[in-house]
Design an enzyme around this catalytic site. Sequence first.
Site, PDB file in Angstrom:
ATOM      1  N   LYS A 184      65.076  18.165  64.634  1.00 13.46           N
ATOM      2  CA  LYS A 184      65.656  18.240  62.999  1.00 13.46           C
ATOM      3  C   LYS A 184      67.261  18.346  63.361  1.00 13.46           C
ATOM      4  O   LYS A 184      67.581  18.161  64.525  1.00 13.46           O
ATOM      5  CB  LYS A 184      65.366  20.013  62.588  1.00 13.46           C
TER       6      LYS A 184
HETATM    7  C1  LIG Z   1      59.280  19.983  60.664  1.00 14.26           C
HETATM    8  C2  LIG Z   1      58.805  20.557  59.247  1.00 14.26           C
HETATM    9  C3  LIG Z   1      58.227  21.479  58.939  1.00 14.26           C
HETATM   10  C4  LIG Z   1      57.760  22.640  59.880  1.00 14.26           C
HETATM   11  O1  LIG Z   1      58.892  22.984  60.638  1.00 14.26           O
HETATM   12  P1  LIG Z   1      58.417  23.949  61.890  1.00 14.26           P
HETATM   13  O2  LIG Z   1      59.949  24.749  62.331  1.00 14.26           O
HETATM   14  O3  LIG Z   1      58.360  23.036  63.080  1.00 14.26           O
HETATM   15  O4  LIG Z   1      57.574  24.840  61.549  1.00 14.26           O
HETATM   16  C5  LIG Z   1      57.936  22.012  57.492  1.00 14.26           C
HETATM   17  N1  LIG Z   1      58.234  21.028  56.536  1.00 14.26           N
HETATM   18  C6  LIG Z   1      58.798  19.849  57.019  1.00 14.26           C
HETATM   19  C7  LIG Z   1      59.011  18.830  55.774  1.00 14.26           C
HETATM   20  C8  LIG Z   1      58.979  19.434  58.099  1.00 14.26           C
HETATM   21  O5  LIG Z   1      59.574  18.222  58.328  1.00 14.26           O
END
Ligand SMILES: *Cc1c(COP(=O)(O)O)cnc(C)c1O
Length: 386
Positions: A184
């Site tokens: 992210k």
């Molecule tokens: C990465 C992601 C999540 C989950 O995030 P985590 O921190 O890995 O639990 C949820 N929604 C979207 C759209 C994502 O890209």
Amino acid sequence: MRDSFLVFGSPIIEEPEIQEVVECLRSGWISTGPRVGKFQELFKAYIGTKYAFALNSCTAGLHLSMIAAGLKPGDEVITTPMTFAATANSVVHTGATPVFADVDRTTMNIDPKEIEKKITEKTRAIIPVHLCGRPCDMDPIMDIARRHKLLVIEDAAHAIEAVYKGKKIGAIGDIGVFSFYVTKNIVTGEGGMVTTSVEEYAEKIETYGLHGMSRGAWKRFSDEGYKHYQIVFPGFKYNMMDIQAAMGIHQLGRINAYYSRRQEIWKRYDEAFKNFPVEIPAPAEPDTKHALHLYTILVKLEDLTCDRDAIQQALHKENIGTGIHYIALHTHPYYRDTYGYTSDDFPHALYISDRTISLPLSAKLTDQDVQDVIDAVTRVLNRYAK
Ligand SMILES: *Cc1c(COP(=O)(O)O)cnc(C)c1O
């Protein structure tokens, strides 16, 4: 061809967070403590909500949001099939039913007109997902929610920096949920944050995220003296550790620098691919800021002799890692079989699902890495052009 593999979504980790993690370890306070407190303060100031709670993932935050929304079996929650599984899974975990609404072909975000069509007397909430960092069209979504008395929980996993008509994404709906997973825009390894300005949700999220205990553990064992806790709900173990917050504090401080670097890469890709048999991302909508999380091209299958997967594999052989965001959720066995969806139910989502490839966009990329991606994509598309 480049000789080392370019990992998709590789994070950039710098010396200040490395030092802070070491100091955190030396301090002995490695679980939820002062660094989590500080990260929450900085994050809520950045988003502009009254409350922010750091958790061990965005998935945990989505789940807690659904619990805070009081969802129960029989309730329905409308969301997009163009998302990571966690979005819809979190609804399923409460016993409620996720109901998909198709996306707009250009923005790839949930289409408010499609949301309206899916509303029944069982609908309780909407989860807009700001895909790739592009803000959803929040005015009509909030209008629908108000008219039908629905909660809006923004899945802002891609969209920390995003802004819609002067308002920060994650501060528009009732609750916003963010991710600091390694791929992210800013990272803590694993980690997430929930934002809200509604006291009732804040209390529930804080309590339910730590066993349903009436007091935070780090306060319990601090030098203020031991206090008994009371279980007010059978909650979950979703708290963030100070080791994670140690990274987040410094990553958040560099969020604009990372954004600028991704913006440069984005422009180079736009320029390089505009005359190729691919659709490049649409420009940001007026009066919005796109968080530039994923640079996603749609391959034009009608101009190519192969499918998307062959393009992805060929890029892999060129030592370029890519991502697929996403294979539409309604086509996955669980969602297809449990809710009886067929592939054609959401034609725009299916169109994107069959064509999408995300190229490396991390702020860590060097100019040479970016050139390598452009060269590899060029070679592969030429090889398969009709
Ligand atoms: C990465 C992601 C999540 C989950 O995030 P985590 O921190 O890995 O639990 C949820 N929604 C979207 C759209 C994502 O890209």
